[in-house]
Write a protein that holds these residues in place. Structure first.
Motif, PDB file in Angstrom:
ATOM      1  N   PHE A   1       0.864  -1.180   0.000  1.00  0.00           N
ATOM      2  CA  PHE A   1       0.000   0.000   0.000  1.00  0.00           C
ATOM      3  C   PHE A   1       0.898   1.227   0.000  1.00  0.00           C
ATOM      4  O   PHE A   1       1.779   1.365   0.852  1.00  0.00           O
TER       5      PHE A   1
ATOM      6  N   CYS B   1      -1.582  -7.776  -5.482  1.00  0.00           N
ATOM      7  CA  CYS B   1      -2.738  -8.054  -4.622  1.00  0.00           C
ATOM      8  C   CYS B   1      -2.862  -9.557  -4.427  1.00  0.00           C
ATOM      9  O   CYS B   1      -3.791 -10.197  -4.915  1.00  0.00           O
TER      10      CYS B   1
ATOM     11  N   GLN C   1      -6.890  -7.916   1.348  1.00  0.00           N
ATOM     12  CA  GLN C   1      -7.890  -7.076   2.010  1.00  0.00           C
ATOM     13  C   GLN C   1      -7.908  -7.303   3.517  1.00  0.00           C
ATOM     14  O   GLN C   1      -8.199  -6.375   4.287  1.00  0.00           O
TER      15      GLN C   1
ATOM     16  N   LEU D   1      -5.066  -5.111   4.729  1.00  0.00           N
ATOM     17  CA  LEU D   1      -5.463  -3.702   4.720  1.00  0.00           C
ATOM     18  C   LEU D   1      -6.264  -3.365   5.980  1.00  0.00           C
ATOM     19  O   LEU D   1      -6.066  -2.316   6.597  1.00  0.00           O
TER      20      LEU D   1
ATOM     21  N   VAL E   1      -9.212   1.182   2.207  1.00  0.00           N
ATOM     22  CA  VAL E   1      -9.204   0.629   0.862  1.00  0.00           C
ATOM     23  C   VAL E   1      -9.953   1.525  -0.118  1.00  0.00           C
ATOM     24  O   VAL E   1      -9.646   1.552  -1.313  1.00  0.00           O
TER      25      VAL E   1
ATOM     26  N   LEU F   1     -11.207  -8.446  -3.307  1.00  0.00           N
ATOM     27  CA  LEU F   1     -11.146  -7.025  -2.984  1.00  0.00           C
ATOM     28  C   LEU F   1     -12.144  -6.235  -3.824  1.00  0.00           C
ATOM     29  O   LEU F   1     -12.857  -5.354  -3.315  1.00  0.00           O
TER      30      LEU F   1
END
Length: 305
Positions: free
Chosen positions: A25, A37, A42, A45, A52, A74
């Motif tokens: 990120f 990814c 997710q 994150l 996000v 995601l």
């Protein structure tokens, strides 16, 4: 203004020892990017409390599963959370087909638009640009067509020396000073020299993400002098034959690239599941390039101006 990289995943093909597949990120001056990814992105994150919905650009280095298999989940989460802002996806050919097939068979229609940008094989090109920032592709050497990404701030304006600014300067004169010009009267006479009223511009920062790649000297000119280089270090020299077979790099080779490119700092990632203790990878790289660190989950690199 901020320029930071948060590591979400550092593992190679297999998640192991609490390490997740590749994902990062990136925040640069209130712009938010996701690079690769892998599975669990997710969740990572959320774990590190990263928003996000601020991400508008996702860069996928190549289509090996450990670099994109977290993407579909995601995308659907963003849909369920009522995202409406368009999302830009950058990858080599095929990602649009992968996503479209899954949406079709699940009879899903996203609330937001996806804008696909196809990378050009073996080409260094500008992918994203605005008034402050430029993102470029870095051709890499791997079993699949693969690209790294270079995030680079554009040159910044000179800073006004508020202690020396005379009263009554016009807005256009102040703008000229920031651009590095002198203040000139209508008849061409220099009223104020730029160097007398300004300070040097703040440093323009840069970050290079070199995903899966064999040792490749051709990338050195593209990443020369960057502030931070992330370079895969899947293996150590004892496993160099495996590195050649899979078209990956050893920690020593990553350090050689960093040294030859004159980068300020090297961060290593994409570690093989055969290594539980990563100290052997870090120590090997440091024999060539001292300013080396491991880019492991949750680590944040903040680049100074």
């Amino acid at each position: 203004m901020s320029f930071s990289i948060t590591i979400l995943g550092s593992s190679g093909a297999l998640p192991a020892y609490g390490r997740f597949p590749s994902s990062q990120f990136i925040e640069i001056q209130n712009r938010y990017f996701l690079v690769d990814c892998g599975e669990g992105t997710q969740m990572q994150l959320r774990r590190y409390e990263l928003n996000v919905h601020r991400i508008n650009h996702i860069f996928i280095s190549h289509l090996h599963g450990d670099h994109y298999l977290g993407l579909m989940g995601l995308l659907l989460t963003l849909h369920l959370q009522k995202r409406t802002t368009e999302l830009h996806l950058y990858s080599h050919a095929g990602l649009d087909e992968i996503i479209t097939v899954q949406l079709r068979h699940s009879k899903s229609v996203l609330n937001y638009s996806i804008i696909f940008h196809t990378l050009t094989k073996d080409k260094h090109e500008i992918l994203f640009e605005d008034e402050h920032l430029q993102v470029e592709s870095i051709p890499l050497t791997h079993k699949l067509t693969c690209s790294g990404f270079l995030f680079r701030e554009k040159p910044k304006a000179r800073r006004l020396n508020k202690n020396r600014l005379p009263d009554g300067l016009l807005l256009q004169q102040i703008a000229a000073l920031k651009m590095g010009d002198d203040v000139i009267e209508e008849d061409g006479k220099v009223l104020y020299k730029n160097e007398d009223l300004t300070l040097t511009a703040k440093h323009s920062r840069s970050y290079a993400y070199c995903s899966d790649t064999a040792y490749e000297p051709k990338l050195i000119p593209l990443i020369k002098d960057v502030d931070l280089l992330y370079h895969e270090a899947t293996f150590i020299e004892d496993d160099k034959l495996k590195a050649k077979e899979t078209m990956h790099s050893t920690a020593l080779e990553a350090a050689q690239i960093a040294q030859l490119a004159g980068v300020k700092k090297l961060a290593l990632g994409h570690f093989s599941a055969r290594y539980k203790d990563l100290i052997v990878i870090e120590e090997e790289a440091k024999t060539i390039f001292k300013n080396t660190v491991l880019a492991t989950e949750g680590q944040n690199f903040s680049l100074e101006e």
